[in-house]
Design a protein around this motif. Structure first.
Motif, PDB file in Angstrom:
ATOM      1  N   GLY A  52      46.479  34.019  43.896  1.00 46.89           N
ATOM      2  CA  GLY A  52      46.090  33.335  42.657  1.00 46.89           C
ATOM      3  C   GLY A  52      44.593  33.408  42.416  1.00 46.89           C
ATOM      4  N   TYR A  53      43.836  33.263  43.497  1.00 44.46           N
ATOM      5  CA  TYR A  53      42.374  33.376  43.413  1.00 44.46           C
ATOM      6  C   TYR A  53      41.981  34.773  42.933  1.00 44.46           C
ATOM      7  N   LEU A  54      42.595  35.790  43.551  1.00 45.64           N
ATOM      8  CA  LEU A  54      42.294  37.167  43.132  1.00 45.64           C
ATOM      9  C   LEU A  54      42.723  37.428  41.695  1.00 45.64           C
ATOM     10  N   LEU A  55      43.859  36.883  41.291  1.00 45.48           N
ATOM     11  CA  LEU A  55      44.333  37.053  39.918  1.00 45.48           C
ATOM     12  C   LEU A  55      43.342  36.440  38.917  1.00 45.48           C
ATOM     13  N   ILE A  56      42.826  35.269  39.233  1.00 45.84           N
ATOM     14  CA  ILE A  56      41.807  34.631  38.370  1.00 45.84           C
ATOM     15  C   ILE A  56      40.596  35.544  38.232  1.00 45.84           C
ATOM     16  N   ILE A  57      40.150  36.136  39.332  1.00 45.81           N
ATOM     17  CA  ILE A  57      38.983  37.024  39.297  1.00 45.81           C
ATOM     18  C   ILE A  57      39.268  38.253  38.431  1.00 45.81           C
ATOM     19  N   ILE A  58      40.413  38.869  38.621  1.00 44.83           N
ATOM     20  CA  ILE A  58      40.749  40.078  37.857  1.00 44.83           C
ATOM     21  C   ILE A  58      40.841  39.765  36.368  1.00 44.83           C
ATOM     22  N   ILE A  59      41.547  38.709  36.024  1.00 40.42           N
ATOM     23  CA  ILE A  59      41.684  38.328  34.609  1.00 40.42           C
ATOM     24  C   ILE A  59      40.324  37.967  34.025  1.00 40.42           C
ATOM     25  N   SER A  60      39.527  37.214  34.776  1.00 40.89           N
ATOM     26  CA  SER A  60      38.203  36.804  34.292  1.00 40.89           C
ATOM     27  C   SER A  60      37.270  37.993  34.108  1.00 40.89           C
ATOM     28  N   ALA A  61      37.370  38.981  34.993  1.00 41.92           N
ATOM     29  CA  ALA A  61      36.534  40.171  34.863  1.00 41.92           C
ATOM     30  C   ALA A  61      36.929  40.997  33.639  1.00 41.92           C
ATOM     31  N   LEU A  62      38.240  41.187  33.462  1.00 37.19           N
ATOM     32  CA  LEU A  62      38.702  41.947  32.290  1.00 37.19           C
ATOM     33  C   LEU A  62      38.390  41.206  30.993  1.00 37.19           C
ATOM     34  N   PHE A  63      38.648  39.906  30.989  1.00 33.51           N
ATOM     35  CA  PHE A  63      38.319  39.077  29.834  1.00 33.51           C
ATOM     36  C   PHE A  63      36.815  39.084  29.594  1.00 33.51           C
ATOM     37  N   GLY A  64      36.045  39.118  30.678  1.00 32.58           N
ATOM     38  CA  GLY A  64      34.584  39.135  30.581  1.00 32.58           C
ATOM     39  C   GLY A  64      34.043  40.349  29.849  1.00 32.58           C
ATOM     40  N   ILE A  65      34.696  41.486  30.037  1.00 30.35           N
ATOM     41  CA  ILE A  65      34.263  42.695  29.322  1.00 30.35           C
ATOM     42  C   ILE A  65      34.336  42.452  27.819  1.00 30.35           C
ATOM     43  N   VAL A  66      35.414  41.828  27.382  1.00 30.16           N
ATOM     44  CA  VAL A  66      35.617  41.567  25.952  1.00 30.16           C
ATOM     45  C   VAL A  66      34.640  40.495  25.454  1.00 30.16           C
ATOM     46  N   ILE A  67      34.576  39.366  26.150  1.00 28.15           N
ATOM     47  CA  ILE A  67      33.734  38.274  25.640  1.00 28.15           C
ATOM     48  C   ILE A  67      32.253  38.618  25.692  1.00 28.15           C
TER      49      ILE A  67
END
Length: 161
Positions: A50-65
């Motif tokens: 779950g921790y890794l999933l948060i990081i991956i989603i946050s990184a991908l979302f971060g590219i957009v934001i």
């Protein structure tokens, strides 16, 4: 003159680390500090996957934001955009036991690599544009930091591990 980041749009609010990047002094450092309570919650209450999933989603979302906020500001990698510091701090702290000494150590190591930008981080920071570039240099700094903190906790200060 560089435009001031605001929290008037959702992109700038999130990219500014929920407002932590609005600090007139060391916004990247303030963003990194603001990421620490999230790390504590994620590391304490989520399973590893779950921790890794948060990081991956946050990184991908971060590219957009980060791209959207940059576009709104008309400046690449504005100092007030600190979402990359959030993700960088979370990467730095992967598998680091939750404790105040470890939090301080991780914070200092990540800030060291993020500010100093040793090769190849500096090259990436200068050459890769857009939201991807904003995120990538901090992800690389975080990988350097992750390796460093684990080496320190394993070989120098195993009492904190």
């Amino acid at each position: 003159m560089k435009p001031k980041i605001t929290i008037k749009t959702p992109w700038q609010f999130i990219a500014s680390g929920f407002g932590s990047g609005l600090s007139p002094i060391a916004p990247g450092t303030m963003g990194t500090l603001a990421a620490m309570p999230f790390w504590f919650l994620f590391a304490t209450y989520l399973p590893f996957w779950g921790y890794l999933l948060i990081i991956i989603i946050s990184a991908l979302f971060g590219i957009v934001i980060c791209q959207k906020a940059s576009d709104e500001l008309g400046v690449h990698d504005h100092g007030g955009i600190v979402w990359d510091e959030f993700v960088g701090m979370w990467i730095t702290m992967i598998c680091v036991p939750v404790s105040i000494p470890n939090a301080i150590l991780g914070f200092l190591i990540f800030r060291f690599f993020d500010v100093l930008k040793p090769w190849p981080i500096k090259v990436i920071d200068e050459k890769v544009q857009g939201g991807f570039g904003i995120m990538l240099d901090d992800i690389l700094a975080a990988i350097f930091s992750l390796i460093t903190i684990h080496l320190i906790l394993t070989w120098i200060f195993p009492i904190f591990a």
